[in-house]
Motif scaffolding. Structure first.
Motif, mmCIF file in Angstrom:
data_model
loop_
_atom_site.group_PDB
_atom_site.id
_atom_site.type_symbol
_atom_site.label_atom_id
_atom_site.label_comp_id
_atom_site.label_asym_id
_atom_site.label_seq_id
_atom_site.Cartn_x
_atom_site.Cartn_y
_atom_site.Cartn_z
ATOM 1 N N MET A 36 54.178 27.926 45.775
ATOM 2 C CA MET A 36 53.250 29.053 45.866
ATOM 3 C C MET A 36 51.806 28.593 45.849
ATOM 4 S SD MET A 36 54.589 31.718 46.618
ATOM 5 C CE MET A 36 52.940 32.326 46.817
ATOM 6 N N GLU A 61 50.354 27.597 49.114
ATOM 7 C CA GLU A 61 50.137 28.755 49.980
ATOM 8 C C GLU A 61 48.876 29.506 49.578
ATOM 9 O OE1 GLU A 61 53.694 31.030 49.833
ATOM 10 O OE2 GLU A 61 54.764 29.396 50.824
ATOM 11 N N ALA A 111 45.695 30.107 51.711
ATOM 12 C CA ALA A 111 45.180 31.454 51.949
ATOM 13 C C ALA A 111 43.695 31.508 51.600
ATOM 14 C CB ALA A 111 45.967 32.450 51.103
ATOM 15 N N ALA A 137 41.693 29.757 54.212
ATOM 16 C CA ALA A 137 41.605 30.544 55.433
ATOM 17 C C ALA A 137 40.621 31.692 55.249
ATOM 18 C CB ALA A 137 42.982 31.079 55.811
ATOM 19 N N GLU A 138 40.661 32.284 54.050
ATOM 20 C CA GLU A 138 39.774 33.419 53.820
ATOM 21 C C GLU A 138 38.313 32.992 53.793
ATOM 22 O OE1 GLU A 138 42.915 36.300 51.665
ATOM 23 O OE2 GLU A 138 41.714 34.924 50.454
ATOM 24 N N ALA A 166 37.300 32.731 57.274
ATOM 25 C CA ALA A 166 37.115 34.025 57.921
ATOM 26 C C ALA A 166 36.365 34.975 57.003
ATOM 27 C CB ALA A 166 38.473 34.598 58.312
ATOM 28 N N GLN A 179 39.237 39.999 47.735
ATOM 29 C CA GLN A 179 40.621 39.643 47.456
ATOM 30 C C GLN A 179 40.847 38.128 47.408
ATOM 31 O OE1 GLN A 179 40.323 42.468 49.837
ATOM 32 N NE2 GLN A 179 40.361 43.516 47.866
ATOM 33 N N GLY A 182 42.461 35.151 44.232
ATOM 34 C CA GLY A 182 43.744 34.540 43.920
ATOM 35 C C GLY A 182 44.859 35.534 44.047
ATOM 36 N N PRO A 215 46.943 38.660 43.584
ATOM 37 C CA PRO A 215 46.709 40.006 43.059
ATOM 38 C C PRO A 215 47.636 40.295 41.878
ATOM 39 C CG PRO A 215 47.020 40.025 45.441
ATOM 40 C CD PRO A 215 47.355 38.659 44.983
ATOM 41 N N LEU A 224 42.505 33.173 63.910
ATOM 42 C CA LEU A 224 43.662 33.373 63.035
ATOM 43 C C LEU A 224 43.183 33.786 61.664
ATOM 44 C CD1 LEU A 224 45.893 30.313 63.928
ATOM 45 C CD2 LEU A 224 46.067 32.651 64.749
ATOM 46 N N VAL A 225 43.813 34.846 61.132
ATOM 47 C CA VAL A 225 43.392 35.343 59.826
ATOM 48 C C VAL A 225 44.546 35.197 58.853
ATOM 49 C CG1 VAL A 225 42.387 37.267 58.592
ATOM 50 C CG2 VAL A 225 41.950 36.999 61.044
ATOM 51 N N PHE A 226 44.326 34.365 57.834
ATOM 52 C CA PHE A 226 45.378 34.160 56.835
ATOM 53 C C PHE A 226 45.087 34.973 55.578
ATOM 54 C CE2 PHE A 226 45.916 30.537 59.553
ATOM 55 C CZ PHE A 226 47.278 30.319 59.563
ATOM 56 N N HIS A 227 45.812 36.029 55.407
ATOM 57 C CA HIS A 227 45.689 36.776 54.151
ATOM 58 C C HIS A 227 47.066 37.100 53.623
ATOM 59 C CE1 HIS A 227 41.457 37.082 54.750
ATOM 60 N NE2 HIS A 227 41.599 37.722 55.917
ATOM 61 N N PRO A 228 47.880 36.099 53.333
ATOM 62 C CA PRO A 228 49.282 36.385 52.962
ATOM 63 C C PRO A 228 49.392 37.158 51.657
ATOM 64 C CG PRO A 228 48.790 34.062 52.630
ATOM 65 C CD PRO A 228 47.602 34.662 53.317
ATOM 66 N N MET A 229 48.357 37.126 50.822
ATOM 67 C CA MET A 229 48.469 37.798 49.535
ATOM 68 C C MET A 229 47.861 39.206 49.550
ATOM 69 S SD MET A 229 50.104 35.483 48.163
ATOM 70 C CE MET A 229 50.237 35.754 46.410
ATOM 71 N N ASP A 230 47.210 39.557 50.658
ATOM 72 C CA ASP A 230 46.568 40.876 50.717
ATOM 73 C C ASP A 230 47.564 42.007 50.533
ATOM 74 O OD1 ASP A 230 44.195 39.730 51.044
ATOM 75 O OD2 ASP A 230 43.689 40.741 52.943
ATOM 76 N N ALA A 237 55.186 36.537 51.253
ATOM 77 C CA ALA A 237 54.017 35.731 51.600
ATOM 78 C C ALA A 237 54.341 34.803 52.763
ATOM 79 C CB ALA A 237 53.557 34.933 50.378
#
Lengths: 186, 256
Positions: free
Chosen positions: A1, A4, A8, A11-12, A15, A23, A26, A28, B10-16, B193
């Motif tokens: 985890m 990942e 994430a 990546a955020e 972007a 968000q 870390g 939620p 590419l937008v990575f927001h797996p936890m959103d 996720a």
């Protein structure tokens, strides 16, 4: 985890313009400020589901399953009873069939007996008639023989008289007849 | 990913998908605020009602499809409680069924794209695990008194080993709610996720010629993960319920 999450997060950051900065802290799941809310609604939900389960689902489905089990048991018992009845009916049928057979045999024997008696009677009658006819025939034959014998005597006497006449012997008719009769008798 | 400008597409927001949000706007989340948690828990309740209350409404002796499923679920959990916790465990069947129905519906509802998975939150699973832990401990002491402690004193083991084993047993007993809750939340979160990560790769075809290779693979991976997740959704609900039954059995019959 963890990887990942880091991915994430990275990546955020890349972007960041997308407006997800809030968000990106870390998971939620670890945001303690939302815990009271989640726990409250979870407890409400669990109580509601529990009420539905204990008031409706368990009595209803339990009842349905019990009904079905009872119905199946009753049906099996009824089928058992019907089977028993069928067996009994078969027994009665077999008994009736056997009785009918023995009756039929008795009737056949009786009929045979009667026919034999009739036949015997008819045979006896026929025998008697044959005997009577035979007796009558014999009587007539005897008569015919007697008459023939008489004719023979007569002819013999006349012939004897005629022969004697031809021989020039006059014979007494009475004496010739007696002689012929004696000769025929042997 | 090599070309920087295209990677930005590419937008990575797996936890959103796990973020708790107020339903009707606003920023503050008080304990009573209707949130997406409320919404999806309510949907789970509606599903329970549709399947088990509406679906069994005809009380048919020869069941239809929906009633068959409801009866199957009912009998499945009832048999599990009876087999695992014993006949006297059937008293707690309503509670186990409640937990199972909530978890199984929440798990599967979470598979709907865009849905919120309530059981992926440790707060939710921890509360359920603690409810089970506290109830089971209370039941154990009420039914057996101090005899419940014999659960930790393994009389089958040699005497010198027993204190050591008792320590291990006690630790494992108190770890139960932790593993019980993290197993469910972890499985749900990880699966969702991963699907989201693959989903983020899927639109690569819009930005890069590399997408001709990556996009079909990503979509295939999503399909495969989705299938696996359907299995996991059911298995985790089952595991949570059967562990509850195992703990119940320990509480009702603590003697090894």
């Amino acid at each position: 985890m963890a990887t990942e999450t880091e991915a994430a997060g990275a990546a955020e950051h890349a972007a960041g313009a997308a407006g997800h900065a809030a968000q990106s802290v870390g998971m939620p799941q670890l945001d303690i400020s939302t815990f009271p809310n989640q726990i409250f609604w979870l407890l409400v939900t669990l109580v509601v589901i529990w009420l539905i389960v204990s008031r409706v689902i368990i009595p209803r489905i339990g009842g349905i399953l019990d009904d079905r089990a009872g119905r199946i048991a009753a049906d099996i018992a009824a089928a058992e009873a019907l089977k028993e009845k069928a067996v009994e009916a078969e027994k009665a049928y077999t008994a009736a069939l056997a009785e009918a057979r023995s009756q039929a045999a008795a009737i056949v024997a009786k009929a045979r007996e009667e026919i034999r008696a009739d036949l015997d009677k008819a045979t006896a009658m026929a025998d008697a008639e044959i005997a009577a006819r035979t007796a009558e025939s014999e009587k007539r034959i005897a008569e015919i023989r007697a008459s023939a014998m008489a004719s023979v005597t007569e002819v013999a006497t006349e012939t004897t008289v005629a022969i004697l006449g031809a021989l020039g012997v006059s014979a007494d008719a009475k004496g010739v007849a007696a002689a012929v009769a004696a000769r025929i008798r042997g | 990913m090599a070309e920087g400008t295209e990677a930005e597409g590419l937008v990575f927001h797996p936890m959103d998908q796990f973020v708790v949000k107020p339903l009707f706007g606003g920023d503050t989340i008080a304990w009573h605020t209707p949130t997406n948690v409320t919404l999806w828990m309510a949907v789970a309740v509606v599903c329970v009602i549709l399947l088990f209350v509406v679906g069994t409404g005809r009380r048919a002796v020869v069941p239809g499809r929906v009633q068959s499923v409801a009866e199957l679920g009912y009998s499945f959990i009832r048999k599990m409680v009876e087999d695992v916790a014993g006949h006297d465990g059937l008293k707690y069947f309503p509670y186990v069924l409640t937990l199972f129905l909530f978890i199984v519906f929440s798990n599967f509802l979470g598979l709907i794209p865009g849905a919120f998975t309530t059981t992926s939150h440790i707060a939710v699973t921890a509360v359920m695990a603690l409810l089970v832990f506290v109830s089971v401990t209370v039941i154990g002491f009420v039914k057996n008194g101090a005899g419940f402690l014999s659960l930790f004193w393994i009389s089958a083991a040699p005497l010198p080993l027993r204190p050591v084993l008792a320590l291990i047993e006690i630790i494992s007993y108190f770890v139960r709610p932790v593993s019980h809750s993290i197993r469910l939340a972890g499985n749900m979160m990880a699966g969702h996720a991963v699907i989201k990560v693959f989903a983020a790769f899927a639109p690569l075809i819009l930005f890069s010629s590399l997408g001709f290779l990556v996009t079909p693979l990503a979509i295939l991976a999503i399909v495969a993960m989705y299938a696996l997740e359907m299995l996991v959704c059911f298995i985790q609900a089952y595991v949570f319920s059967i562990l509850t039954c195992v703990y119940l059995r320990d509480a009702l019959h603590p003697h090894h």
